[in-house]
Design a protein around this motif. Structure first.
Motif: not given
Length: 540
Positions: A450-453, A490-495, A513-516, A519-527
């Motif tokens: 929660e503090k370092c996501y 990952n679920k917490y980051r996506i929330q 970048e703000m949620v850790g 790589n924005s492409t990998y972020f979109s895939q996980v999202f």
């Protein structure tokens, strides 16, 4: 209904055949007519009739030349010859050209009906044989595939001696006698979105995943000689790919198989929108050792659970990491498991045995301190679950670890640790047994997730900072939360990402970048794998 092509340069003959022969009653349809052999060949190529009735003497190309051209395309097509001359030489030539039916003009309706029915009987018999053979081959393939699935399931779950292997069955399945084998375990991550889907939809996703795995294997392995693969759908979320063949003779083979495994993960993520945890065992000689490679792949899968999704972890790298120091991590895991299961006497016995082994080995003091700190922290945390103040027994955790770090030799450390473990276990047993501890996991969630996501953190780093064993923390986290650390993180980051997107103040790459996520492409895939839609679609 069978089809016929009529070829004759005499329109009177063509008209007579069309008008006076009961084609439909015989189950035949005239698909086309031609005035010479060249036109007849062109019509044959276009219309693909079941058989042909042709005159001999025609301009450009005669009936014999037409027959040769037709049989060059398909030697099974029957050809019936009409001849205006009672010439024995024509009949002999017809036989030599593969023509079995020779009619003299003008043929009677009865003669034509007889020949056509005979040709139809031959065609139907040939088709029945082809269909029977095709059905037999199809059933044989199904039976072999079913036998392979049962065989490999057995090899993955049961240990056999080489003499116990069913060699005749192996030969019937078309498998090599004693090849090298290697297991790759793929575990599908069932996100919140897929978990909410109806079971039928999940089964379709799983079925599609199996098809993708097979298509990739078929395509890639066709380029690798001496290697084949079989896929076993081992559970509702798990596939086991078994590589078979010459896996170690060429140094490049293992690299190519590792790359192929990565392609499998990429395709599953791209087309099925499912993340995958993957672990690969080492090559083994013979089917009887497949179980060992599979168990190794499971060990590598544990490492995948604690780290990054959609990456293949090999047992070789996992094992090399675990061997640092010469401390048996299996023994450490057993101790942590016993603590977690609240089997206190068993924990004490395991510690005594482990301490004796450590005393006999030359273990670097920093490594020994790290192992002992993990065990001491686990026991100290276990006291918290009893509702008892641990400071009254052994002091705070900081004081406990400070005392541990003051020990200047392995012998001194082990003597101190022996007394501490005995005291902690005695205190726990005196107070309460059987209550699950959430203190450590709550701290991971509160102080790290929660503090370092937004930072680059991993379970391994967290475990090091908390002075606990990484594998133990992973198991504890999963048992208490019901999810692996990476999944929960990952679920917490996506929330958090969803909340930022809804403000409308940030671009997608800024949210990433703000949620850790670097790589924005990998972020979109996980999202998308978690929410069912892309970040841009969610914003809309």
């Amino acid at each position: 209904m069978n089809t016929i092509l009529l070829v004759d340069d005499d329109n009177y003959v063509i008209d007579g055949l069309l008008k006076h022969i009961p084609w439909e009653e015989m189950g035949v349809r005239i698909i086309g007519t031609a005035a010479d052999g060249a036109e007849g060949l062109q019509k044959f190529r276009e219309l693909q009739p079941d058989f042909v009735i042709t005159d001999i003497y025609m301009p450009i190309m005669d009936g014999f030349q037409l027959t040769e051209a037709i049989h060059a395309i398909n030697p099974e097509v029957p050809v019936v010859i009409l001849s205006g001359y009672d010439n024995l030489a024509n009949a002999r030539q017809a036989v030599s050209k593969g023509i079995h039916h020779f009619l003299l003009k003008p043929p009677s309706v009865t003669e034509i009906e007889f020949v056509v029915r005979e040709v139809l009987q031959q065609l139907n018999e040939s088709r029945e044989r082809d269909e029977l053979l095709s059905h037999y081959l199809q059933q044989q393939h199904i039976v072999r595939q079913s036998m392979k699935d049962a065989f490999f399931r057995d090899m993955l779950s049961t240990r056999y001696r080489p003499a116990e292997l069913p060699q005749s069955r192996i030969a019937f399945m078309g498998l090599p006698d004693t090849p090298e084998v290697q297991a790759l375990t793929l575990s599908l991550v069932r996100s919140d979105v897929s978990a909410r889907k109806e079971e039928r939809e999940w089964q379709l996703l799983r079925f599609g995943t199996g098809n993708i795995i097979q298509e990739v294997l078929d395509t890639r392995l066709a380029q690798m000689s001496g290697v084949m693969a079989e896929t076993v759908q081992y559970s509702d979320q798990e596939f086991v790919v078994i590589f078979i063949g010459e896996l170690t003779q060429d140094a490049e083979v293992q690299q190519r198989l590792l790359k192929l495994s990565g392609v499998l993960l990429e395709n599953i993520l791209q087309f099925m929108k499912l993340s995958v945890l993957a672990g690969m065992g080492t090559p083994r000689q013979g089917y009887h050792q497949l179980i060992d490679s599979y168990l190794e792949s499971r060990r590598a899968l544990e490492t995948a659970e604690m780290n990054e999704w959609n990456r293949v972890y090999t047992y070789a790298e996992t094992s090399a990491s675990e061997r640092k120091g010469t401390v048996s991590l299996e023994a450490v895991r057993d101790i942590h498991d016993a603590i977690f299961q609240k089997r206190w006497l068993h924990t004490l016995d395991l510690w005594k045995q482990f301490a004796a082994e450590l005393s006999a080995d030359v273990v670097p003091l920093p490594v020994l301190k790290a192992v002992c700190a993990g065990i001491a922290t686990s026991l100290w945390t276990a006291i918290q679950s009893t509702g008892q103040e641990s400071e009254a027994v052994i002091g705070s955790l900081d004081e406990l670890l400070l005392q541990l770090n003051r020990r200047g030799s392995a012998r001194e450390l082990l003597e101190w640790m022996d007394g501490t473990v005995t005291k902690l276990i005695q205190q726990i047993r005196d107070v309460m047994q059987g209550k699950k501890s959430h203190a450590l996991v709550d701290r991971v969630i509160r102080d790290y997730i929660e503090k370092c996501y937004h930072e680059d953190i991993s379970l391994e780093k967290i475990a090091a900072e908390l002075h606990v064993n990484r594998n133990y923390l992973s198991q504890l986290f999963k048992r208490i939360t019901g999810e692996p650390f990476v999944t929960y993180f990952n679920k917490y980051r996506i929330q958090k990402a969803k909340e930022l997107i809804l403000t409308g103040n940030y671009m997608i790459y800024e949210v990433s970048e703000m949620v850790g996520f670097q790589n924005s492409t990998y972020f979109s895939q996980v999202f998308k794998s978690i929410t069912g839609c892309s970040p841009s679609e969610y914003n809309q």
